[in-house]
Design a protein around this motif. Structure first.
Motif, PDB file in Angstrom:
ATOM      1  N   SER A  34       0.790  -1.186   0.074  1.00  0.00           N
ATOM      2  CA  SER A  34       0.086   0.186  -0.071  1.00  0.00           C
ATOM      3  C   SER A  34       0.900   1.139  -0.165  1.00  0.00           C
ATOM      4  O   SER A  34       0.354   2.200  -0.569  1.00  0.00           O
ATOM      5  N   THR A  35       2.080   1.177   0.654  1.00  0.00           N
ATOM      6  CA  THR A  35       2.862   2.331   0.781  1.00  0.00           C
ATOM      7  C   THR A  35       3.403   2.563  -0.559  1.00  0.00           C
ATOM      8  O   THR A  35       3.381   3.874  -1.130  1.00  0.00           O
ATOM      9  N   ALA A  36       3.916   1.638  -1.012  1.00  0.00           N
ATOM     10  CA  ALA A  36       4.541   1.617  -2.517  1.00  0.00           C
ATOM     11  C   ALA A  36       3.532   2.201  -3.514  1.00  0.00           C
ATOM     12  O   ALA A  36       3.807   2.890  -4.523  1.00  0.00           O
ATOM     13  N   ILE A  38       0.831   3.952  -2.950  1.00  0.00           N
ATOM     14  CA  ILE A  38       0.425   5.657  -2.740  1.00  0.00           C
ATOM     15  C   ILE A  38       1.713   6.300  -3.408  1.00  0.00           C
ATOM     16  O   ILE A  38       1.510   7.374  -4.231  1.00  0.00           O
ATOM     17  N   ALA A  39       2.875   6.065  -3.125  1.00  0.00           N
ATOM     18  CA  ALA A  39       4.138   6.820  -3.854  1.00  0.00           C
ATOM     19  C   ALA A  39       4.052   6.666  -5.260  1.00  0.00           C
ATOM     20  O   ALA A  39       4.193   7.734  -6.046  1.00  0.00           O
ATOM     21  N   LYS A 162       6.822  11.375   6.756  1.00  0.00           N
ATOM     22  CA  LYS A 162       6.317  10.311   6.083  1.00  0.00           C
ATOM     23  C   LYS A 162       5.400  10.896   4.787  1.00  0.00           C
ATOM     24  O   LYS A 162       5.363  10.406   3.751  1.00  0.00           O
ATOM     25  N   LEU A 165       7.888  11.945   2.189  1.00  0.00           N
ATOM     26  CA  LEU A 165       8.237  10.939   1.336  1.00  0.00           C
ATOM     27  C   LEU A 165       7.265  10.295   0.537  1.00  0.00           C
ATOM     28  O   LEU A 165       7.671   9.833  -0.553  1.00  0.00           O
ATOM     29  N   GLN A 166       6.043  10.043   1.030  1.00  0.00           N
ATOM     30  CA  GLN A 166       5.183   9.285   0.287  1.00  0.00           C
ATOM     31  C   GLN A 166       4.298  10.075  -0.831  1.00  0.00           C
ATOM     32  O   GLN A 166       3.664   9.669  -1.776  1.00  0.00           O
ATOM     33  N   LEU A 167       4.477  11.446  -0.326  1.00  0.00           N
ATOM     34  CA  LEU A 167       3.216  12.123  -1.507  1.00  0.00           C
ATOM     35  C   LEU A 167       3.973  13.132  -2.200  1.00  0.00           C
ATOM     36  O   LEU A 167       3.898  13.397  -3.708  1.00  0.00           O
ATOM     37  N   PRO A 170       7.448  11.773  -4.490  1.00  0.00           N
ATOM     38  CA  PRO A 170       7.386  11.197  -5.599  1.00  0.00           C
ATOM     39  C   PRO A 170       6.453  11.971  -6.592  1.00  0.00           C
ATOM     40  O   PRO A 170       6.772  12.051  -7.725  1.00  0.00           O
ATOM     41  N   VAL A 278      -1.853   7.803   4.671  1.00  0.00           N
ATOM     42  CA  VAL A 278      -0.704   8.342   5.193  1.00  0.00           C
ATOM     43  C   VAL A 278      -1.332   8.918   6.467  1.00  0.00           C
ATOM     44  O   VAL A 278      -0.394   8.739   7.395  1.00  0.00           O
TER      45      VAL A 278
END
Length: 336
Positions: A34-36, A38-39, A162, A165-167, A170, A278
């Motif tokens: 899920s984290t991957a 979202i990125a 977080k 890095l995740q939003l 990317p 997130v």
């Protein structure tokens, strides 16, 4: 009135999570995937957004400022006002989800589609939705941190890192690489659209699995869900009225008023679901429930409004057709 097939897929995903929630190692794998996802979603958002088109749209600054004010000022103020409905109609977790709903950016695809059906200013709707999504990547997490605080899921320095890095990272990477991959993205838009939707389904499954494992769904009764629907219906009605009559008071032309109404009264499920995952972590399932319900409600109501707007006398009369090339106040030619 339309039932979005994707909403049915989302509800089916919620049902699978309720019957077969991910536990233990499977939960860790689902969380990592899920984290991957979202990125990757926000990387695609960045790669799709044309910087030149966004800059060209700045000449319609009055319209875009109006839509942004509706999305990130008026909506949140109404969300804060709904705090008085706790605990009469809403529980505190449902209210937090409702407040988060008011913070997410506007839609792009459905705003364009309904503006087109209603014979409004389609280019303005495209730019307004794009600007809202771009601003929301930064502004939505900041507003959530400020308005929801620790009650929304434990916002901290680690949470902000977080988010970046995740939003944000990317998204910026997609913008940087757009000159090299933009053509590929455009050529494979349909396939990547399926990837988008599949990624969001994974995010929903992970969030609702965590909710099931923690037993948070025992806090939601049918009466509370009914109360939430009533509140959301009132919220949508107020925003539809404000965007239409407010734009008229600001002396926008008919085509621009339509774009403002559809772009300024709606919220993006595609952007909101990954952000909630997130921002809220294990509490995301209750946080996204109000957004999922509001998304379907806005589609059904706006579809009816768009069809009625298409038959307005000023559109169908010969004099309106002859005057269709006149310039709206401050926003350029009106699109038919």
């Amino acid at each position: 009135m339309p039932i979005d097939p994707y909403i049915l897929l989302l509800l089916g995903t919620v049902g699978v999570a309720a019957l077969l929630p991910a536990r233990g190692t499977a939960a860790d794998v689902a969380s990592g995937a899920s984290t991957a996802a979202i990125a990757f979603l926000f990387f695609l958002y960045g790669a799709r957004l044309s910087t030149r088109e966004a800059l060209d749209g700045l000449r319609h600054w009055r319209l875009h400022t109006t839509v942004l004010a509706c999305t990130f000022v008026i909506f949140p103020l109404l969300g804060l006002a709904a705090r008085g409905l706790v605990p009469v109609l809403l529980t505190q977790p449902l209210y937090q989800g409702l407040l988060f709903l008011t913070l997410v950016p506007s839609t792009i695809q459905s705003s364009i589609a309904f503006t087109s059906i209603a014979r409004g200013n389609v280019p303005a709707a495209i730019c307004a939705g794009s600007f809202s999504s771009l601003v929301g990547i930064v502004l939505t997490p900041l507003l959530a941190a400020a308005l929801l605080g620790s009650g929304g899921g434990g916002f901290s320095a680690d949470s902000l890192i977080k988010i970046v890095l995740q939003l944000l990272v990317p998204f910026l990477a997609g913008q940087v690489l757009r000159p090299w991959i933009g053509t590929f993205i455009a050529r494979h838009r349909k396939v990547l659209g399926l990837v988008d939707r599949g990624s969001i389904l994974l995010v929903v499954y992970t969030a609702f699995s965590e909710g099931m494992v923690q037993g948070i769904w025992h806090r939601v009764s049918p009466a509370r869900l009914a109360g939430l629907l009533v509140v959301e219906a009132a919220l949508l009605a107020v925003m539809l009225a404000l965007t239409w009559y407010g734009a008229k008071a600001l002396r926008f032309g008919r085509g621009d008023r339509i774009a403002i109404q559809f772009a300024g009264s709606k919220k993006s499920l595609a952007s909101g679901l990954p952000m909630a995952s997130v921002l809220f972590g294990a509490h995301a399932s209750l946080a996204v429930l109000p957004l999922m319900l509001f998304h379907q409600m806005q589609l059904m109501v706006c579809a009816v409004i768009a069809k009625r707007r298409a038959h307005d006398p000023e559109v169908t009369s010969p004099s309106a057709s002859a005057g269709g090339s006149r310039t709206a106040v401050g926003t350029g030619p009106r699109s038919r």
